[in-house]
Design a protein around this motif. Structure first.
Motif, PDB file in Angstrom:
ATOM      1  N   LYS A   5       0.786  -1.168   0.109  1.00  0.00           N
ATOM      2  CA  LYS A   5       0.241   0.103   0.077  1.00  0.00           C
ATOM      3  C   LYS A   5       0.901   1.048   0.080  1.00  0.00           C
ATOM      4  N   GLU A   6       1.914   1.322   0.570  1.00  0.00           N
ATOM      5  CA  GLU A   6       2.883   2.261   0.781  1.00  0.00           C
ATOM      6  C   GLU A   6       3.953   2.088  -0.297  1.00  0.00           C
ATOM      7  N   THR A   7       4.292   3.060  -0.738  1.00  0.00           N
ATOM      8  CA  THR A   7       5.466   2.964  -1.872  1.00  0.00           C
ATOM      9  C   THR A   7       6.691   2.965  -0.956  1.00  0.00           C
ATOM     10  N   PRO A   8       7.839   2.090  -1.289  1.00  0.00           N
ATOM     11  CA  PRO A   8       8.794   2.201  -0.625  1.00  0.00           C
ATOM     12  C   PRO A   8       9.761   3.498  -0.688  1.00  0.00           C
ATOM     13  N   ARG A   9      10.380   3.899   0.331  1.00  0.00           N
ATOM     14  CA  ARG A   9      10.774   5.271   0.665  1.00  0.00           C
ATOM     15  C   ARG A   9      11.874   5.475  -0.016  1.00  0.00           C
ATOM     16  N   PHE A  10      12.922   4.535   0.063  1.00  0.00           N
ATOM     17  CA  PHE A  10      14.219   4.767  -0.401  1.00  0.00           C
ATOM     18  C   PHE A  10      14.619   3.480  -1.397  1.00  0.00           C
ATOM     19  N   PRO A  11      14.121   3.270  -2.642  1.00  0.00           N
ATOM     20  CA  PRO A  11      14.493   1.964  -3.141  1.00  0.00           C
ATOM     21  C   PRO A  11      15.972   2.267  -3.780  1.00  0.00           C
TER      22      PRO A  11
ATOM     23  N   LEU B 175      14.681   7.259 -17.126  1.00  0.00           N
ATOM     24  CA  LEU B 175      15.570   6.423 -17.809  1.00  0.00           C
ATOM     25  C   LEU B 175      14.946   4.929 -18.171  1.00  0.00           C
ATOM     26  N   LEU B 176      14.274   4.511 -17.383  1.00  0.00           N
ATOM     27  CA  LEU B 176      13.798   3.130 -17.789  1.00  0.00           C
ATOM     28  C   LEU B 176      12.829   3.057 -18.821  1.00  0.00           C
ATOM     29  N   ARG B 177      12.201   4.270 -19.126  1.00  0.00           N
ATOM     30  CA  ARG B 177      11.262   4.545 -20.223  1.00  0.00           C
ATOM     31  C   ARG B 177      11.991   4.301 -21.495  1.00  0.00           C
ATOM     32  N   THR B 178      13.234   4.597 -21.653  1.00  0.00           N
ATOM     33  CA  THR B 178      14.023   4.787 -22.641  1.00  0.00           C
ATOM     34  C   THR B 178      14.568   3.187 -23.121  1.00  0.00           C
ATOM     35  N   TYR B 179      14.286   2.203 -22.231  1.00  0.00           N
ATOM     36  CA  TYR B 179      14.425   0.827 -22.616  1.00  0.00           C
ATOM     37  C   TYR B 179      13.362   0.157 -23.052  1.00  0.00           C
TER      38      TYR B 179
ATOM     39  N   ASP C  83       9.478   1.301 -16.549  1.00  0.00           N
ATOM     40  CA  ASP C  83       9.418   2.287 -15.816  1.00  0.00           C
ATOM     41  C   ASP C  83       8.059   2.077 -14.817  1.00  0.00           C
ATOM     42  N   SER C  84       6.976   1.459 -15.379  1.00  0.00           N
ATOM     43  CA  SER C  84       5.973   1.239 -14.614  1.00  0.00           C
ATOM     44  C   SER C  84       6.149   0.023 -13.627  1.00  0.00           C
ATOM     45  N   LEU C  85       6.609  -0.840 -14.280  1.00  0.00           N
ATOM     46  CA  LEU C  85       7.100  -1.977 -13.540  1.00  0.00           C
ATOM     47  C   LEU C  85       7.689  -1.897 -12.058  1.00  0.00           C
ATOM     48  N   TRP C  86       8.786  -1.072 -12.381  1.00  0.00           N
ATOM     49  CA  TRP C  86       9.689  -0.501 -11.175  1.00  0.00           C
ATOM     50  C   TRP C  86       8.755   0.083 -10.216  1.00  0.00           C
ATOM     51  N   LYS C  87       8.008   1.220 -10.664  1.00  0.00           N
ATOM     52  CA  LYS C  87       7.407   2.391  -9.949  1.00  0.00           C
ATOM     53  C   LYS C  87       6.276   1.551  -9.265  1.00  0.00           C
ATOM     54  N   ASN C  88       5.660   0.493  -9.687  1.00  0.00           N
ATOM     55  CA  ASN C  88       4.706  -0.208  -9.072  1.00  0.00           C
ATOM     56  C   ASN C  88       5.030  -1.297  -8.292  1.00  0.00           C
ATOM     57  N   SER C  89       6.295  -1.654  -7.942  1.00  0.00           N
ATOM     58  CA  SER C  89       6.709  -3.024  -7.333  1.00  0.00           C
ATOM     59  C   SER C  89       6.778  -2.754  -6.238  1.00  0.00           C
ATOM     60  N   SER C  90       7.153  -3.769  -5.163  1.00  0.00           N
ATOM     61  CA  SER C  90       7.472  -3.741  -3.772  1.00  0.00           C
ATOM     62  C   SER C  90       8.850  -3.391  -3.783  1.00  0.00           C
TER      63      SER C  90
ATOM     64  N   LYS D  95       2.773 -16.358  -8.549  1.00  0.00           N
ATOM     65  CA  LYS D  95       1.623 -16.034  -8.580  1.00  0.00           C
ATOM     66  C   LYS D  95       1.121 -14.634  -8.038  1.00  0.00           C
ATOM     67  N   SER D  96       1.877 -14.042  -7.213  1.00  0.00           N
ATOM     68  CA  SER D  96       1.572 -12.801  -6.397  1.00  0.00           C
ATOM     69  C   SER D  96       2.082 -11.896  -7.486  1.00  0.00           C
ATOM     70  N   SER D  97       2.551 -12.103  -8.688  1.00  0.00           N
ATOM     71  CA  SER D  97       3.010 -10.974  -9.390  1.00  0.00           C
ATOM     72  C   SER D  97       2.084 -10.304  -9.895  1.00  0.00           C
ATOM     73  N   LYS D  98       0.867 -10.888 -10.339  1.00  0.00           N
ATOM     74  CA  LYS D  98      -0.276  -9.966 -10.702  1.00  0.00           C
ATOM     75  C   LYS D  98      -0.598  -8.956  -9.941  1.00  0.00           C
ATOM     76  N   VAL D  99      -0.634  -9.130  -8.512  1.00  0.00           N
ATOM     77  CA  VAL D  99      -1.407  -8.321  -7.506  1.00  0.00           C
ATOM     78  C   VAL D  99      -0.303  -7.272  -7.291  1.00  0.00           C
ATOM     79  N   LYS D 100       0.872  -7.602  -7.311  1.00  0.00           N
ATOM     80  CA  LYS D 100       2.176  -6.670  -6.910  1.00  0.00           C
ATOM     81  C   LYS D 100       2.057  -5.872  -8.336  1.00  0.00           C
ATOM     82  N   LEU D 101       2.052  -6.368  -9.433  1.00  0.00           N
ATOM     83  CA  LEU D 101       2.469  -5.412 -10.583  1.00  0.00           C
ATOM     84  C   LEU D 101       1.086  -4.643 -11.143  1.00  0.00           C
ATOM     85  N   CYS D 102       0.060  -4.915 -10.655  1.00  0.00           N
ATOM     86  CA  CYS D 102      -1.015  -4.211 -11.101  1.00  0.00           C
ATOM     87  C   CYS D 102      -1.685  -3.382  -9.912  1.00  0.00           C
ATOM     88  N   ALA D 103      -1.085  -3.321  -8.569  1.00  0.00           N
ATOM     89  CA  ALA D 103      -1.287  -2.719  -7.561  1.00  0.00           C
ATOM     90  C   ALA D 103      -1.508  -1.299  -7.999  1.00  0.00           C
TER      91      ALA D 103
END
Ligand SMILES: [Zn+2]
Length: 500
Positions: free
Chosen positions: A267-273, A323-327, A430-437, A492-500
């Protein structure tokens, strides 16, 4: 000839089993009456099946004695048959004395016709109560020992478990109902209301009241713990298998008490990834992080003495996404990636297939019941009213099952769409990184830049790579997907984690 009545009573099943049966008492009293010249005018008392207090049975006897003034004696096998409680038994004795009725104990011939007799009988009652109390203590300390050793040896068997063995050797296994209770906990974590869970459970064939469900969802036994009043608030690790993990159980408690809404994955985005991942370009020192509490703003900084590189977390995160968006994942790799994601999500699918099978079985069962009911109505075994009510009830159950089944099948057909969706997200790093644990963020970071990445204060950006390096990054990701699927967006938790 003295007239008497006989009083027999056992207060618990245990007493009856231990040779104190009603028949036994009655025999002893009858033999005593015969030997001592009593004329038996009636029998009173009851069994463990009657009311717990002897009140109503006593009233019956009092009434008979008042009506028939010739009754002068009551014969009991042992005085504590009136009541195991001294106070209660004494009151009964006093009450009978007031009516000039003498109590005779067949086992000892002691009676209440004299002051000494009354004293002796009351003393015997006190002894009996003391003995009884002692026995309870022994019983309790045995139970307590079991509980403290993590063995739930109570008579009650929690729903969802099969019980084997006795006292300290008691063990539990999860049965089919237990598997459904596990689903109930999962549904609660997903934010379903209790009434929705009750409907779902009913569709799977487990009927349950609102109270019962609440009782289950708040019972730590399902999380492998034992709570018991004998343990005085202590929570003991039990030997039973868990139906829900203790951490999930605690989340369910939070949801139930309204402390948190539905538990959402990360629920909370990691503070200092990016801590320790980004290096200062001047001296290659890994960045550390801190928060200016007054403004509640997060910063990363180079900790080297004299180097004053200092960047707001917001900027560092934003630029990282940029930066990630460029890949982009090259076209040739896309089918492979799609395949890998599909496999990753298969376990989810498998669960739904199991659900579908279960629901179909339930459906067939009710359809058969419905048919049987129709036949019985047709042959005249049941009348129209009964037929109509039963029919309605089965139909209602079927509707509920159909609803659940439809949802289950929808989820199955959704699988393909979901895979596509996750694939799309994975293609967008970019969105994968942003929305992950935090865990996945860091895995992704290490995968992309195993040696970290430099932050250049002068250009106010990351040091970028040339095209070749970018391609090697993509290749690395694909290899990682193929080799250790579980290692990168896990299972299987990938779905939840990625789409959260
Ligand atoms: Zn520095």
């Amino acid at each position: 000839m003295k007239n008497c009545v006989i009083w027999t009573r056992v207060s618990t099943k245990r007493q009856e089993d231990n040779g104190g049966s009603l028949d036994d008492q009655r025999c002893k009293c009858e033999a005593f009456a015969k030997q001592n010249g009593y004329n038996i005018k009636g029998y009173f008392g009851g069994t463990h099946e009657s009311a717990k207090t002897p009140g109503p049975l006593l009233k019956e006897m009092y009434h008979a004695i008042k009506k028939d003034k010739t009754i002068s004696h009551i014969i009991v096998s042992v005085v504590d048959r009136f009541s195991r409680n001294v106070g209660q038994a004494s009151t009964i004795i006093d009450e009978l004395l007031k009516q000039n009725v003498v109590i005779v104990e067949a086992a000892t011939s002691i009676d209440t016709s004299t002051r000494e007799g009354i004293m002796m009988i009351k003393f015997k009652l006190t002894l009996a109560e003391w003995d009884n109390g002692n026995r309870t203590d022994k019983f309790i300390s045995g139970r307590k020992h079991c509980l403290e050793s993590g063995v739930y040896c109570g008579a009650a068997k929690p729903l969802g478990y099969d019980k084997h063995g006795k006292s300290l050797g008691t063990t539990f296994t999860i049965n089919d109902k237990g598997k459904l209770i596990a689903k109930a906990f999962r549904w609660k974590l997903q934010g379903l209301a209790n009434h929705q869970i009750i409907n779902k459970l009913a569709a799977y064939g487990l009927e349950m009241s609102k109270q019962k469900l609440h009782h289950i969802l708040t019972n730590p036994f399902y999380a492998g713990k034992i709570r018991h009043k004998m343990l005085e608030g202590k929570l003991v690790d039990g030997n039973q298998p868990c139906i829900v993990s203790y951490s999930d159980f605690l989340r369910v408690q939070d949801i139930l008490s309204g402390k948190t809404g539905v538990y959402k994955h990360q629920k909370e985005t990691p503070r200092f990834p990016l801590k320790r991942h980004v290096l200062c370009s001047k001296d290659h020192t890994p960045f550390t992080a801190y928060t200016v509490k007054r403004k509640n703003i997060d910063y990363y900084k180079c900790n080297l003495n004299g180097c004053k590189t200092n960047v707001s977390a917001k900027k560092l995160h934003y630029k990282y996404e940029e930066l990630l968006r460029t890949y982009n994942i090259p076209k040739v790799l896309k089918p492979i990636l799609h395949d890998i994601i599909s496999t990753m999500m298969l376990s989810d699918n498998e669960e739904q297939r199991k659900n579908e099978r279960l629901l179909k079985k339930q459906k067939t069962e009710y359809l058969n019941k419905l048919k049987a009911c129709k036949i019985r109505f047709g042959t005249g075994d049941i009348d129209e009213d009964v037929y109509r009510i039963t029919n309605e009830e089965y139909q209602e159950k079927l509707d509920n099952i159909e609803l659940e089944l439809a949802q289950c099948q929808k989820e199955l057909s959704n699988h393909k769409e979901e895979v596509d969706e996750v694939f799309l997200i994975c293609c967008k790093l970019d969105s994968l990184w942003k929305n992950s644990s935090l865990e996945i963020e860091q895995k992704l970071q290490n995968l992309l830049f195993p040696n970290g990445i430099l932050w250049d204060k002068e250009i106010d950006n990351y040091r970028t790579f040339d095209e070749n390096e970018a391609l090697s990054v993509i290749a690395r990701i694909s290899r990682s997907y193929e080799n250790k699927k579980e290692d990168f967006p896990e299972g299987k938790s990938s779905k939840v984690k990625l789409c959260a």
